[in-house]
Design a protein around this motif. Sequence first.
Motif, mmCIF file in Angstrom:
data_model
loop_
_atom_site.group_PDB
_atom_site.id
_atom_site.type_symbol
_atom_site.label_atom_id
_atom_site.label_comp_id
_atom_site.label_asym_id
_atom_site.label_seq_id
_atom_site.Cartn_x
_atom_site.Cartn_y
_atom_site.Cartn_z
ATOM 1 N N MET A 46 32.161 50.833 12.382
ATOM 2 C CA MET A 46 32.180 49.887 13.576
ATOM 3 C C MET A 46 31.367 49.108 14.250
ATOM 4 S SD MET A 46 35.543 51.831 14.390
ATOM 5 C CE MET A 46 35.368 50.573 15.842
ATOM 6 N N ARG A 47 31.615 48.770 15.351
ATOM 7 C CA ARG A 47 31.033 47.347 15.493
ATOM 8 C C ARG A 47 30.125 48.223 16.994
ATOM 9 N NH1 ARG A 47 34.493 42.522 15.297
ATOM 10 N NH2 ARG A 47 35.885 44.100 16.728
ATOM 11 N N GLN A 48 29.457 47.030 17.723
ATOM 12 C CA GLN A 48 28.673 47.838 19.272
ATOM 13 C C GLN A 48 29.935 47.183 19.649
ATOM 14 O OE1 GLN A 48 24.963 45.927 20.255
ATOM 15 N NE2 GLN A 48 23.787 47.951 21.003
ATOM 16 N N GLY A 49 29.557 47.029 20.824
ATOM 17 C CA GLY A 49 30.488 46.511 21.975
ATOM 18 C C GLY A 49 30.303 46.720 23.160
ATOM 19 N N TYR A 50 30.359 45.511 24.265
ATOM 20 C CA TYR A 50 30.191 45.363 25.483
ATOM 21 C C TYR A 50 30.660 45.434 26.592
ATOM 22 C CZ TYR A 50 25.560 43.849 22.623
ATOM 23 O OH TYR A 50 24.977 43.982 21.957
ATOM 24 N N VAL A 51 30.638 45.652 27.469
ATOM 25 C CA VAL A 51 32.016 45.888 28.981
ATOM 26 C C VAL A 51 30.666 44.928 29.212
ATOM 27 C CG1 VAL A 51 33.051 47.063 30.640
ATOM 28 C CG2 VAL A 51 32.858 47.734 28.111
ATOM 29 N N TYR A 52 31.427 44.058 30.268
ATOM 30 C CA TYR A 52 30.805 42.667 31.441
ATOM 31 C C TYR A 52 31.782 42.538 32.610
ATOM 32 C CZ TYR A 52 33.279 39.130 28.734
ATOM 33 O OH TYR A 52 34.325 38.404 28.452
ATOM 34 N N ILE A 53 30.832 42.052 33.442
ATOM 35 C CA ILE A 53 31.496 41.246 34.647
ATOM 36 C C ILE A 53 30.959 40.058 35.127
ATOM 37 C CG2 ILE A 53 31.853 41.458 37.136
ATOM 38 C CD1 ILE A 53 32.098 44.986 36.353
ATOM 39 N N LEU A 54 31.296 39.407 35.271
ATOM 40 C CA LEU A 54 31.523 38.233 35.643
ATOM 41 C C LEU A 54 31.514 37.823 36.652
ATOM 42 C CD1 LEU A 54 32.456 36.132 32.465
ATOM 43 C CD2 LEU A 54 30.533 36.843 32.948
ATOM 44 N N ALA A 55 30.533 36.890 37.994
ATOM 45 C CA ALA A 55 31.333 36.234 39.394
ATOM 46 C C ALA A 55 31.499 35.264 39.614
ATOM 47 C CB ALA A 55 30.544 37.351 40.326
ATOM 48 N N SER A 56 31.960 34.995 40.157
ATOM 49 C CA SER A 56 32.137 33.509 41.087
ATOM 50 C C SER A 56 30.408 33.194 41.793
ATOM 51 C CB SER A 56 33.028 32.660 41.824
ATOM 52 O OG SER A 56 33.321 33.688 42.305
ATOM 53 N N LYS A 57 30.178 33.674 42.473
ATOM 54 C CA LYS A 57 29.421 33.479 43.805
ATOM 55 C C LYS A 57 29.180 35.504 43.968
ATOM 56 C CE LYS A 57 31.883 32.971 47.405
ATOM 57 N NZ LYS A 57 32.268 31.840 48.675
ATOM 58 N N ARG A 58 27.963 36.105 44.966
ATOM 59 C CA ARG A 58 28.045 36.970 45.533
ATOM 60 C C ARG A 58 29.443 37.677 46.376
ATOM 61 N NH1 ARG A 58 23.098 39.539 46.784
ATOM 62 N NH2 ARG A 58 23.611 41.831 48.068
ATOM 63 N N ASN A 59 29.379 38.943 46.249
ATOM 64 C CA ASN A 59 30.696 38.718 46.625
ATOM 65 C C ASN A 59 31.784 38.148 46.857
ATOM 66 O OD1 ASN A 59 29.474 41.315 47.738
ATOM 67 N ND2 ASN A 59 28.668 40.261 49.111
ATOM 68 N N GLY A 60 32.168 36.897 45.285
ATOM 69 C CA GLY A 60 33.354 36.131 45.265
ATOM 70 C C GLY A 60 34.156 36.789 44.043
ATOM 71 N N THR A 61 34.664 36.455 43.166
ATOM 72 C CA THR A 61 35.594 35.924 42.716
ATOM 73 C C THR A 61 35.506 37.417 41.437
ATOM 74 O OG1 THR A 61 37.051 34.505 42.835
ATOM 75 C CG2 THR A 61 37.743 35.810 40.747
ATOM 76 N N LEU A 62 35.350 38.254 40.565
ATOM 77 C CA LEU A 62 35.388 39.154 39.781
ATOM 78 C C LEU A 62 36.111 38.816 38.805
ATOM 79 C CD1 LEU A 62 33.709 42.322 41.568
ATOM 80 C CD2 LEU A 62 32.702 40.044 41.208
ATOM 81 N N TYR A 63 35.435 38.847 37.141
ATOM 82 C CA TYR A 63 36.329 39.023 36.090
ATOM 83 C C TYR A 63 35.663 40.166 35.291
ATOM 84 C CZ TYR A 63 37.685 38.261 31.025
ATOM 85 O OH TYR A 63 37.860 38.243 30.479
ATOM 86 N N THR A 64 36.277 41.415 34.668
ATOM 87 C CA THR A 64 35.846 42.078 34.046
ATOM 88 C C THR A 64 35.974 41.767 32.714
ATOM 89 O OG1 THR A 64 36.027 43.673 35.244
ATOM 90 C CG2 THR A 64 36.061 44.977 33.496
ATOM 91 N N GLY A 65 35.395 41.619 31.113
ATOM 92 C CA GLY A 65 35.688 41.867 30.058
ATOM 93 C C GLY A 65 34.735 42.537 29.098
ATOM 94 N N VAL A 66 35.756 42.595 27.992
ATOM 95 C CA VAL A 66 35.129 43.032 26.724
ATOM 96 C C VAL A 66 34.904 42.577 25.397
ATOM 97 C CG1 VAL A 66 37.331 44.552 25.616
ATOM 98 C CG2 VAL A 66 34.962 45.567 24.904
#
Length: 95
Positions: free
Chosen positions: A1-21
Amino acid sequence: MRQGYVYILASKRNGTLYTGVTSDLAHRLYEHQNNLTPGFTSKYGTKTLVWFETHDLITDAISREKTIKKWPRKWKLDLIETMNPDWADIAHYLL
């Protein structure tokens, strides 16, 4: 099996968030930051890596992503600020 990452991207501080894997965070960030895949991140400008977590198994990362996506926004903000109180772009940690 492979290693994985969970991550959060933001448009700016306290802005829009995106959670991905992903199994290749550096490559996936490149795709997000260069608008190579149409969708949420391109539409809302979520390109700054503000939080990530590494998992030994991609399946564990997928489970964690699903859990975080169900969280209230406040919990996600707290998660980010625990690791990255300045909301700095932490993509350089991947190089």
